[in-house]
Design a protein around this motif. Structure first.
Motif, PDB file in Angstrom:
ATOM      1  N   PHE A  61     -36.788  84.027  -7.884  1.00 21.95           N
ATOM      2  CA  PHE A  61     -36.981  82.603  -7.579  1.00 21.95           C
ATOM      3  C   PHE A  61     -36.887  82.350  -6.081  1.00 21.95           C
ATOM      4  N   LYS A  62     -37.905  81.712  -5.577  1.00 25.59           N
ATOM      5  CA  LYS A  62     -38.023  81.395  -4.147  1.00 25.59           C
ATOM      6  C   LYS A  62     -38.017  82.667  -3.296  1.00 25.59           C
ATOM      7  N   SER A  63     -38.944  83.528  -3.614  1.00 26.44           N
ATOM      8  CA  SER A  63     -39.121  84.736  -2.818  1.00 26.44           C
ATOM      9  C   SER A  63     -39.628  84.358  -1.422  1.00 26.44           C
ATOM     10  N   ARG A  64     -39.058  84.977  -0.413  1.00 24.95           N
ATOM     11  CA  ARG A  64     -39.427  84.591   0.954  1.00 24.95           C
ATOM     12  C   ARG A  64     -40.256  85.654   1.685  1.00 24.95           C
ATOM     13  N   THR A  65     -40.183  86.899   1.226  1.00 30.11           N
ATOM     14  CA  THR A  65     -40.946  87.939   1.931  1.00 30.11           C
ATOM     15  C   THR A  65     -42.257  88.286   1.212  1.00 30.11           C
TER      16      THR A  65
END
Lengths: 595, 236
Positions: free
Chosen positions: A553-557
């Protein structure tokens, strides 16, 4: 006066004196008799009760809470005794200690405090403060381990005592932490399996009452009133501890790599609906639940619902196939973008730029085309699609019985506007938990029958025999043929899909689906830039035995499910190794994906 | 304040004694009667005294037993504490976290690229890669535990490993497809756990058909045969 003396004490009248003497004796005897009758008969019960009360001593016999085991008999939670170290400040003084060689040495109050502090790993000043005063009771340290208790006891300090109390230990720390839940300081089961199975696990304290002498030793033959402590019973989970640890390692590592808010992984046994692993990161160590954040205390696998995204395209495709409205080879032209009718100009695009792709239904799944699935999905009446979503388990609790489980969100059909009628086909406008998503794929893998997932195998009875938890019968969602066809289509996602390929497990046929879901920003009410990325799959595809579902959830990379497939692959490989699943020997169905 | 209440048995005894002595006295007269009365009185007194002494002795034994019981209960409590301490140590040593940490300290690496060998037709599935490949490899424990109080002492294990290094040949031979006779795979540490998960131990010349075992790029030809031996070097 002389008249009185003359009348009663006439000298020489021995007969009268004897009469008075006898009368006096009788009077005294009468008084004693009355008192005797009072003591022995009238007040006997009261006096006996008072006496007994002064002599009697009672204590609670603590009942031990049952143990929680995994499916292979490994202990996940058990009860042990912990100890409060207490002092009697009013009696704190120097004392003599006998050394091993028999010599005596005097220990001052300060020295004793220093010794205690060293064993309890406390500040000596703090210990000094706690043992100083005129009170008869002071808590020096709470809930120390048995090893520390032994060390303190060896100090042989006369004004130090102990209180034992049952405490809960989770030998594997954060392995299945949020899943197990915890017991709070008051002994109340506060979450997770501890709460769900509290009726089985909790025991009933006993009580012992007896007459004791001044030294506290029980008077022989004195009456004892005892209520035997009834220990709690043991619970066996479907979880495999080692698999759980492995999945948790993988999810933790990948969550860190992706710098995601959190990640989850579930392993389901297809034919039984048993949850073999339900991992998440970050999570809590129930031994120190007070250190966990509020989010970490919740088992997101069961409790957190979010818009699932493209993993729902499988449901839309299965609905079309099951209703005879499409086949895996049904052709469609999928544009990059599409304006939705009756939506005020709402435009939906695919995740990547492309022209008008000529795809089949299987190709739509392979490329995860939003426009393609909408163009095909409209063939099914809205009510039909809605009923399939319900049959797949959306909008209702799975029946696992986990405290705080979410039913997900499936808005009533009459509230669906022009946009939701379309975007629901690829997982927007609805919300579901990771477990609900996994069970949708379990239904397909299980020949179209969705089972109710189980986390608890059962509760052992007094004889140690496992009494299985009753489960509801499964729900038929698809025909076996439709389920098989859907699996065949999902295989192409892993065989040919740009991202799906990275989920392949060498030697095995794997079917699965990617999911990259947008997340609504609560501040703006619109979708933000971060995504919930997932991959749900099954293996071996020719006869699926296990479903693995991973979500970050809410991966940033990584902004798409390429960030989820490595975790899926690692966990699925471990599952297949663990359960010794033979490699596949057949090939997937020959289905066109383009035309 | 306590009181002793007259009890029913005492009254019954008195009545019974009167009945016996009364009956006997009625048959005796004169000097014989006086002698008999004195004898009976002595007998009764002796009997009562004996009963008192017996009761005293019994009470002493029972009282001593009560202290012994307390001693035994204390012993039981101490043994329970010892058992609990040992149990906690075993739990800590057998926890996933300790095993993973111990494996890492010994230089063992989980292989993220396992290769499957089907014994039935000797077919290999997957591409062998060295364990040092860092892709998807998780070799250190990431799961916290507040009860990891005792950890593995690897002093002895390291010494054994050092000995084994000297006598172990590390070939670079291709994959062996013959039935595995004794292979202890470090893949067991993929799960870094005990039990079935992640282990791949196959012993015996007649493996089950269809059984799966793991293979690798650099199998050891001199794998330790002792079940307790630790591989000299991590190879996969």
């Amino acid at each position: 006066m002389s008249l009185f003396r003359d009348r009663f004490f006439t000298p020489g009248d021995s007969r009268k004196r004897m009469v008075w003497f006898k009368g006096g004796i009788l009077l005294i005897v009468a008084i004693f008799t009355i008192r005797l009758v009072d003591f022995q008969i009238v007040s006997a019960d009261r006096i006996n009760a008072e006496s007994l009360n002064k002599r009697s001593s009672s204590r609670v016999l603590p009942a031990m809470r049952g143990t929680i085991f995994d499916n292979s008999g490994q202990v996940l939670a058990k009860s042990v005794l912990k100890y409060n170290v207490i002092a009697d400040p009013a009696n704190v003084r120097a004392f003599k200690k006998v050394n091993a060689d028999g010599s005596k040495v005097e220990i001052s109050k300060e020295q004793a405090a220093a010794l205690l502090a060293a064993v309890l790993k406390m500040d000596p000043i703090e210990v000094q403060n706690k043992i100083t005063g005129t009170n008869r009771y002071s808590m020096v340290a709470k809930r120390v381990d048995a090893s520390v208790y032994e060390e303190v006891k060896k100090l042989d300090i006369p004004w130090i005592g102990f209180e034992s109390l049952a405490s809960r230990v989770y030998p594997n720390g954060a392995v299945a932490g949020a899943l197990l839940g915890w017991i709070n300081q008051e002994g109340v089961a506060s979450a997770g399996v501890e709460r769900e199975m509290d009726e089985c696990l909790a025991g009933v304290d006993g009580k012992e009452k007896f007459e004791a002498g001044r030294d506290g030793i029980r008077i022989p033959t004195s009456a004892i009133v005892t209520r035997t402590a009834k220990n709690g019973r043991d619970v066996v989970l479907t979880i495999n501890r080692d698999l759980q640890y492995y999945a948790q390692q993988v999810v933790t590592a990948q969550t860190n790599t992706l710098r995601a808010d959190w990640g989850t992984a579930i392993v389901i046994e297809v034919k039984t609906g048993k949850i073999l692993a339900a991992a998440e990161a970050p999570t809590m160590d129930p031994n120190v639940y007070g250190e966990a954040t509020e989010a970490e205390r919740h088992a997101r696998v069961f409790e957190t619902a979010f818009e699932p995204g493209s993993v729902i395209k499988m449901v839309t495709a299965a609905t079309l196939v099951d209703q005879g409205l499409a086949t895996p080879s049904t052709r469609i032209v999928a544009p990059y973008g599409m304006d939705l009718p009756n939506s005020g100009g709402y435009r939906v695009t695919d995740s990547h730029q492309h022209g008008n792709d000529k795809l089949t239904l299987t190709g739509v799944l392979r490329d995860s085309s939003n426009t393609g699935i909408m163009r095909l999905g409209v063939k099914a009446p809205l009510e039909t699609r809605y009923s399939y979503l319900q049959k797949f388990g959306l909008g209702a609790k799975t029946g696992v019985g986990f405290p705080g489980e979410s039913a997900g969100v499936l808005p009533k059909l009459d509230t669906w506007d022009g946009i939701k009628k379309y975007v629901s086909m690829f997982g927007q406008g609805i919300a579901q938990t990771p477990l609900q998503t996994a069970m949708m794929y379990q239904a397909v893998a299980n020949g179209g029958v969705r089972l109710h997932p189980t986390l608890v195998e059962g509760c052992k009875d007094e004889s140690g025999k496992l009494v299985p938890i009753a489960t509801k019968p499964g729900v038929t969602v698809l025909s076996p043929q439709s389920a098989r066809t859907t699996i065949d289509m999902l295989e192409k996602v892993v065989e040919q899909g740009g991202i799906g390929k990275t989920a392949a497990v060498p030697g095995y046929r794997v079917g699965g689906k990617t999911g990259t879901a947008q997340i609504t920003d609560p501040a703006t009410g619109h979708y933000g830039n971060l995504h919930a990325i997932s991959f749900i799959g099954m293996a071996p595809a020719e006869a699926p035995q296990y479903v693995v579902a991973v979500t970050f959830f809410k991966s940033r990379t990584k902004s798409n499910s390429i960030g989820a497939t490595p975790a899926f692959k690692a966990i699925m490989e471990q599952v297949l190794r663990t359960y010794r699943v033979p490699p596949s020997t057949t090939k997937s169905a020959n289905i066109p994906t383009e035309w | 304040m306590s009181a002793i209440r007259l009890t029913e048995p005492n009254r019954r005894n008195t009545v019974a004694l009167t009945a016996i002595t009364g009956g006997m006295l009625a048959k005796l007269t004169g000097r014989d009667a006086r002698k008999s009365r004195a004898g009976i009185a002595v007998l009764i007194l002796f009997g009562l005294g004996a009963i008192q002494i017996l009761q005293l002795v019994l009470n002493s034994f029972v009282a001593a037993g009560a202290y012994q019981l307390v001693d035994l209960k204390n012993q039981k409590r101490e043994l329970t504490v010892t058992q609990q301490i040992l149990g906690e140590q075993v739990d800590s040593l057998s926890s996933n976290q300790n095993l993973a940490n111990a494996a890492q300290k010994m230089g063992m690496i989980s292989n993220a690229n396992p290769v499957f060998l089907r014994l039935a037709d000797k077919k290999v599935f997957g591409k062998p890669k060295a364990a040092l490949n860092a892709d998807n490899r998780i070799s250190r424990n990431l799961i916290k535990s507040a009860v990891l109080t005792v950890t593995s002492d690897l002093t002895a294990a390291n010494a054994t490993a050092a000995d084994a290094t000297e006598s172990t040949v590390q070939p670079t031979a291709p994959i062996t497809l013959s039935p595995v006779t004794s292979s202890v795979s470090t893949e067991a540490l993929a799960g870094a756990t005990s039990g079935k998960a992640g282990t791949s131990v196959s012993v015996g010349a007649k493996p089950t058909v269809g059984a799966i075992t793991l293979s690798g790029a650099t199998p050891k030809t001199s794998a330790p045969t002792s079940t307790n031996q630790i591989p000299a070097q991590p190879t996969r």
